[in-house]
Design a protein around this motif. Sequence first.
Motif, PDB file in Angstrom:
ATOM      1  N   ASP A   1      43.526  24.603  33.495  1.00 61.97           N
ATOM      2  CA  ASP A   1      43.194  25.567  34.543  1.00 61.97           C
ATOM      3  C   ASP A   1      42.503  26.791  33.969  1.00 61.97           C
ATOM      4  OD1 ASP A   1      44.235  23.922  36.470  1.00 61.97           O
ATOM      5  OD2 ASP A   1      46.133  25.013  36.683  1.00 61.97           O
ATOM      6  N   HIS A   2      42.934  27.248  32.796  1.00 61.11           N
ATOM      7  CA  HIS A   2      42.305  28.418  32.179  1.00 61.11           C
ATOM      8  C   HIS A   2      40.877  28.117  31.760  1.00 61.11           C
ATOM      9  CE1 HIS A   2      46.539  30.175  31.095  1.00 61.11           C
ATOM     10  NE2 HIS A   2      46.222  30.317  32.357  1.00 61.11           N
TER      11      HIS A   2
ATOM     12  N   THR B   1      37.073  22.121  41.204  1.00 57.60           N
ATOM     13  CA  THR B   1      37.381  23.399  40.570  1.00 57.60           C
ATOM     14  C   THR B   1      38.750  23.932  40.972  1.00 57.60           C
ATOM     15  OG1 THR B   1      36.384  24.739  42.339  1.00 57.60           O
ATOM     16  CG2 THR B   1      34.919  23.965  40.592  1.00 57.60           C
ATOM     17  N   ARG B   2      39.568  23.105  41.576  1.00 54.42           N
ATOM     18  CA  ARG B   2      40.887  23.579  41.985  1.00 54.42           C
ATOM     19  C   ARG B   2      41.839  23.634  40.785  1.00 54.42           C
ATOM     20  NH1 ARG B   2      41.701  18.181  42.194  1.00 54.42           N
ATOM     21  NH2 ARG B   2      43.841  17.397  42.137  1.00 54.42           N
ATOM     22  N   LEU B   3      42.927  24.372  40.944  1.00 53.32           N
ATOM     23  CA  LEU B   3      43.955  24.449  39.915  1.00 53.32           C
ATOM     24  C   LEU B   3      44.824  23.195  39.948  1.00 53.32           C
ATOM     25  CD1 LEU B   3      45.203  28.122  40.484  1.00 53.32           C
ATOM     26  CD2 LEU B   3      43.598  27.349  38.735  1.00 53.32           C
ATOM     27  N   LEU B   4      45.174  22.685  38.779  1.00 57.91           N
ATOM     28  CA  LEU B   4      46.138  21.591  38.707  1.00 57.91           C
ATOM     29  C   LEU B   4      47.557  22.123  38.889  1.00 57.91           C
ATOM     30  CD1 LEU B   4      44.797  19.398  35.750  1.00 57.91           C
ATOM     31  CD2 LEU B   4      44.380  19.145  38.211  1.00 57.91           C
TER      32      LEU B   4
ATOM     33  N   TYR C   1      49.758  29.182  45.851  1.00 58.70           N
ATOM     34  CA  TYR C   1      48.360  29.575  46.005  1.00 58.70           C
ATOM     35  C   TYR C   1      47.441  28.639  45.228  1.00 58.70           C
ATOM     36  CZ  TYR C   1      50.287  33.994  47.736  1.00 58.70           C
ATOM     37  OH  TYR C   1      50.974  34.958  48.443  1.00 58.70           O
ATOM     38  N   GLN C   2      46.526  28.021  45.954  1.00 59.94           N
ATOM     39  CA  GLN C   2      45.484  27.217  45.322  1.00 59.94           C
ATOM     40  C   GLN C   2      44.209  28.053  45.251  1.00 59.94           C
ATOM     41  OE1 GLN C   2      44.004  25.262  43.146  1.00 59.94           O
ATOM     42  NE2 GLN C   2      45.263  23.556  43.909  1.00 59.94           N
ATOM     43  N   VAL C   3      43.473  27.906  44.182  1.00 58.02           N
ATOM     44  CA  VAL C   3      42.265  28.686  43.954  1.00 58.02           C
ATOM     45  C   VAL C   3      41.091  27.747  43.732  1.00 58.02           C
ATOM     46  CG1 VAL C   3      41.114  30.247  42.331  1.00 58.02           C
ATOM     47  CG2 VAL C   3      43.470  30.690  43.006  1.00 58.02           C
ATOM     48  N   ILE C   4      39.994  27.972  44.463  1.00 60.66           N
ATOM     49  CA  ILE C   4      38.777  27.199  44.238  1.00 60.66           C
ATOM     50  C   ILE C   4      37.585  28.144  44.255  1.00 60.66           C
ATOM     51  CG2 ILE C   4      39.716  25.089  45.270  1.00 60.66           C
ATOM     52  CD1 ILE C   4      38.003  25.670  47.738  1.00 60.66           C
ATOM     53  N   PHE C   5      36.548  27.770  43.530  1.00 64.98           N
ATOM     54  CA  PHE C   5      35.297  28.517  43.554  1.00 64.98           C
ATOM     55  C   PHE C   5      34.401  27.929  44.631  1.00 64.98           C
ATOM     56  CE2 PHE C   5      36.986  29.266  39.354  1.00 64.98           C
ATOM     57  CZ  PHE C   5      36.711  30.619  39.150  1.00 64.98           C
TER      58      PHE C   5
END
Length: 552
Positions: free
Chosen positions: A302-303, A329-332, A339-343
């Motif tokens: 993820d980093h 681009t999502r977090l595993l 919270y899920q994060v995508i660009f």
Amino acid sequence: MFPVKNRDIKKKDAEQEYRQLFHDFCDSLGQLYHRKENVELWSLHFDSLLKTYTSHIPAARTGMVVHDVSLYDHCRTTAALAASLYLYHSSKDDLNKSSILDGHTEKLLLVSGDFYGIQDFIFSAGGEMRHHRSKILRGRSFAVSLFTELAADMLCREIGLPFLAVIMNAAGKFHLIAPNTQDAMRAINSTETQINDWLFDISCGQSTMGITATPAATDEFTGSSFKALWQKHMSNMESRKCSRLDLNRYGGVVSGYLDRFNNELNSRLCPLCGKRPSSKEAENDKIIYRDTKGSACKICRDHVMLGTHLVKNKMLAVLDASSAPTNRTRLLCPIFDKYQVIFTDNPLEKEAAEKRLFKLWSINIDKDGTIPTGASAMLLNGYVPLYGPEDEHDDRLLSGKRSQEKTEEMIDLIKDKTPKTFAHIAAKALFVEVRDDDSTELKGTEAIGVFKADIDNLGAIFGCGLADNRFTISRIATLSRQLNNFFTVYLPHFLSTETAFQDVYTVFAGGDDLFLIGPWNRMAELALHLQDQFHNYVCKNDDIHFSAGITV
């Protein structure tokens, strides 16, 4: 954003400037996303726009007062106090004038979150991350900013507050105002436990977050009383640091740790961090291993993903982890498991209408120095030097004391809009010497310089910089935001536009400190320039300065 000396301004000219500012504000207002799909989300974009246009307009308060509080901070703190007072009186079922005017009852909580172990988290040693060092550092630094932003958001949601209740958020700390109710205290304790359970799991106890709550009466937010309240709260925060980890909950053997190792993977232990088990979901991940195979844990993957895509996309979306769309681009490992994060480059209107989109942030300042509108401006990403067409013909990147294999590898990395590696940044320290026969030779030492600085005596600036009768929460918010702006607004724009420093890489910059990496022979000059500019930024106040160090 820099102050200028007072000068005679005609009333007519000032009125025209305000009129133009208001006209531009109205134009930008129509460009905000999600007005139809999600009013709550739209309000966050509106708050961001208001900050852009009114953070340097003085609040026109009544009476004989010094107009030294920005209109934005005045509005934001007023909204925070109003929201918490409404929740308090609603819970007591006494929304009447006499109860509201009672200023002696402790109706409010001054709440602060503090992320412990920032430096250890970002610069965690172990493993072999040579090929991914810059991306991991960039990703870890960005992750810390996400943790504090989303911890504050999570707490507000648990209490039932709008995000406007958050007064300050920078440098791994956030401060907000909450109602002093039993439900709010339960939400604070529950949120802190959920956050630390997750942090303990991903960092093996290296990083934690402490949340401190200090009861306060409304009268303590007025006049000279607030300074005593603030100092009491700061003392409570310092005491909380002494018990960062609840040993009753987290002490002893870590249950199930050895069971997480998978012998079928290329490497059982994550080769990037050297402390977490590798994950099947991250095995041979194309973001890390483009042409080869390898292992990684979910956190390191993820980093690397964050560090890779920060410079490629304009916006970052924060979604409900339970219903977020599948995206490369999502977090595993969703943050706090919530919270899920995508660009993204689009406003995700469908997700906003379905209440699955929590945040939509513009994360980079525009090249001309303006702050983007449309989405909320959250300038969490510092300047990162990118390859351009001119680098394909730069002999400094292709020559030097390195093997043919290494040279070919560096040629492959020179692609337009790709972040420069530390090896390439080090090569920029070389210079071309012209010989008598007009031939050229590269001279100099190929090395990087590490520049770290932080503002001196920040506690004294906040504690003693304002007179007791002017020590208010809105002034503290204004001061905190203005100091933060030097590192998050001015610095990225300066590095991206000043040719001499366009190869300087931002590891982190915000709050009261910065960490930069660049060609070693540019860093001393950069340090002097930033010292001069910061001196100008604080109105040449000799009592406000920063200390810095450079390592080659």
